[in-house]
Motif scaffolding. Structure first.
Motif, PDB file in Angstrom:
ATOM      1  N   UNK A 245       1.102  -0.942   0.225  1.00 37.19           N
ATOM      2  CA  UNK A 245      -0.051   0.247  -0.042  1.00 37.19           C
ATOM      3  C   UNK A 245       0.843   1.376   0.212  1.00 37.19           C
ATOM      4  N   UNK A 246       2.012   1.275  -0.577  1.00 37.53           N
ATOM      5  CA  UNK A 246       2.734   2.422  -0.907  1.00 37.53           C
ATOM      6  C   UNK A 246       2.285   3.737  -1.433  1.00 37.53           C
ATOM      7  N   UNK A 247       2.878   4.711  -0.733  1.00 40.84           N
ATOM      8  CA  UNK A 247       2.278   5.769  -1.142  1.00 40.84           C
ATOM      9  C   UNK A 247       2.778   7.349  -0.812  1.00 40.84           C
ATOM     10  N   UNK A 248       2.368   8.331  -1.354  1.00 43.82           N
ATOM     11  CA  UNK A 248       3.101   9.248  -0.845  1.00 43.82           C
ATOM     12  C   UNK A 248       3.020  10.523   0.072  1.00 43.82           C
ATOM     13  N   UNK A 249       2.729  10.391   1.214  1.00 38.45           N
ATOM     14  CA  UNK A 249       2.080  11.655   2.264  1.00 38.45           C
ATOM     15  C   UNK A 249       2.514  12.934   2.312  1.00 38.45           C
ATOM     16  N   UNK A 250       3.906  13.384   1.579  1.00 31.74           N
ATOM     17  CA  UNK A 250       4.424  14.048   1.727  1.00 31.74           C
ATOM     18  C   UNK A 250       4.913  14.784   0.649  1.00 31.74           C
ATOM     19  N   UNK A 251       6.661  15.346   0.300  1.00 30.61           N
ATOM     20  CA  UNK A 251       6.406  15.778  -0.625  1.00 30.61           C
ATOM     21  C   UNK A 251       7.365  14.976  -1.387  1.00 30.61           C
ATOM     22  N   UNK A 252       7.551  14.470  -2.217  1.00 31.59           N
ATOM     23  CA  UNK A 252       8.926  13.401  -2.577  1.00 31.59           C
ATOM     24  C   UNK A 252       9.622  13.237  -2.178  1.00 31.59           C
ATOM     25  N   UNK A 253      10.436  14.933  -2.199  1.00 29.14           N
ATOM     26  CA  UNK A 253      12.158  14.772  -1.409  1.00 29.14           C
ATOM     27  C   UNK A 253      11.933  14.118  -0.176  1.00 29.14           C
ATOM     28  N   UNK A 254      10.542  14.347   0.852  1.00 35.69           N
ATOM     29  CA  UNK A 254      10.580  13.687   2.022  1.00 35.69           C
ATOM     30  C   UNK A 254      10.357  11.796   1.757  1.00 35.69           C
ATOM     31  N   UNK A 255      10.126  12.048   0.815  1.00 33.42           N
ATOM     32  CA  UNK A 255       9.729  10.113   1.166  1.00 33.42           C
ATOM     33  C   UNK A 255      11.274   9.014   0.275  1.00 33.42           C
TER      34      UNK A 255
END
Length: 336
Positions: A245-255
């Motif tokens: 269930x991977x997804x981005x909750x924050x900005x891409x640079x955080x991830x």
């Protein structure tokens, strides 16, 4: 038979007052003998090494506790690797209170770290230990023992014979109310492999044991096992949904810098609580705190847990605010 307080049963009133557990009848006499109200600040599963804002979440807890002035602080595990990079967080917690205690979680020894390092760097007396506050005995256990006969892989979740013997000795000798703390649950979902054994020891001392407290599950839940409450304190940071269930909750640079966040549903703000024992009222009050999902919720992602829950509302960015004076509205779940 274990039972669980259903958030569904109390939801209408839950945001108005603290959650008050009735002290088990057998232990009431011991509590009535206490001379003062006692409170402890609790934070669980900060996961400093997963979250980009772990330090800010801890500082939110410490700032709140500075105002509330509890008698002690307990962090319930999965806190921060005992590493130089986490020195600031570890020292901030240590210096926030003269009585700031630790419980070792299963993830605190990731990345090659050891329980011995946790004891030394965090400043623990031992991996399991006892402290007395205002006449209440707090027993801290280490649920990371190996050697479980029913071990099926993954992180160990077990209390070995050395500890069960120590627990029995402590309870035999205690002449005051007792609260037991651990990272892995001793009752309810995801309980340690030998939960029934440990519960049997605890049940022999119902006239002393007020409740058991744990982190680990990232759930908002309270279970009753043979009339003893087992309180699951929600994570300060997130609910784990896993790699499917991977997804981005924050900005891409955080991830990119903190890749494990993609496997979580983060809470927008930190969760923590204060637990207060009121001898005069015969109550244990747990203050509530509510956050929101940062990004999609587990339900929005289509996540369902592999374990059985009485209600999916145990998965929520909240430590519930409820006010109960009697044990009522209780639903059954499986024992242990």
């Amino acid at each position: 038979m274990a039972k669980i307080y259903s958030r569904r049963s109390f939801l209408e009133n839950s945001m108005l007052a603290g959650f008050a557990l009735s002290i088990p009848t057998a232990a009431m006499a011991a509590v009535k003998s206490l001379g003062t109200t006692t409170s402890i600040g609790l934070i669980a599963d900060l996961h400093q090494d997963i979250m980009h804002d772990g330090a800010q979440r801890l500082y939110s807890f410490l700032h709140s506790m500075k105002k509330e002035k509890p008698d002690a602080l307990f962090q319930l595990g999965d806190f921060a690797y005992p590493a130089d990079k986490n020195k600031g967080v570890i020292e901030a917690y240590r210096n926030a209170h003269s009585k700031a205690y630790h419980v070792i979680g299963n993830h605190d020894t990731d990345n090659g770290h050891t329980i011995e390092e946790c004891i030394k760097v965090w400043g623990m007396p031992h991996r399991y230990y006892a402290v007395t506050l205002n006449g209440i005995l707090f027993l801290v256990l280490d649920g990371n023992d190996k050697g479980s006969p029913s071990y099926q892989g993954g992180y160990p979740s077990f209390i070995n014979a050395e500890q069960t013997s120590w627990l029995q000795q402590q309870l035999n000798a205690a002449n005051q109310p007792v609260i037991i703390l651990s990272h892995q649950p001793l009752g309810g979902v995801m309980a340690i492999d030998n939960a029934i054994e440990v519960q049997g020891i605890i049940n022999q001392h119902k006239e002393k044991v007020l409740l058991c407290i744990n982190g680990h599950t990232h759930l908002d839940a309270v279970y009753l096992v043979d009339d003893i409450p087992y309180v699951h304190i929600n994570s300060a940071s997130y609910f784990w949904v896993g790699g499917n269930f991977k997804h981005e909750s924050y900005d891409t640079d955080v991830h990119l810098q903190y890749p494990w966040i993609a496997s979580t549903c983060p809470y927008e703000s930190a969760l923590y609580t204060t637990l207060t024992i009121h001898p005069d009222k015969g109550q244990i009050r747990i203050a509530g705190r509510k956050s929101r999902w940062k990004g999609p919720s587990p339900a929005m992602l289509g996540y369902t847990p592999s374990y059985s829950l009485e209600t999916s509302s145990s998965i929520a960015p909240v430590i519930s605010k409820r006010s109960l004076k009697k044990l009522k509205g209780i639903n059954r779940v499986h024992h242990g």
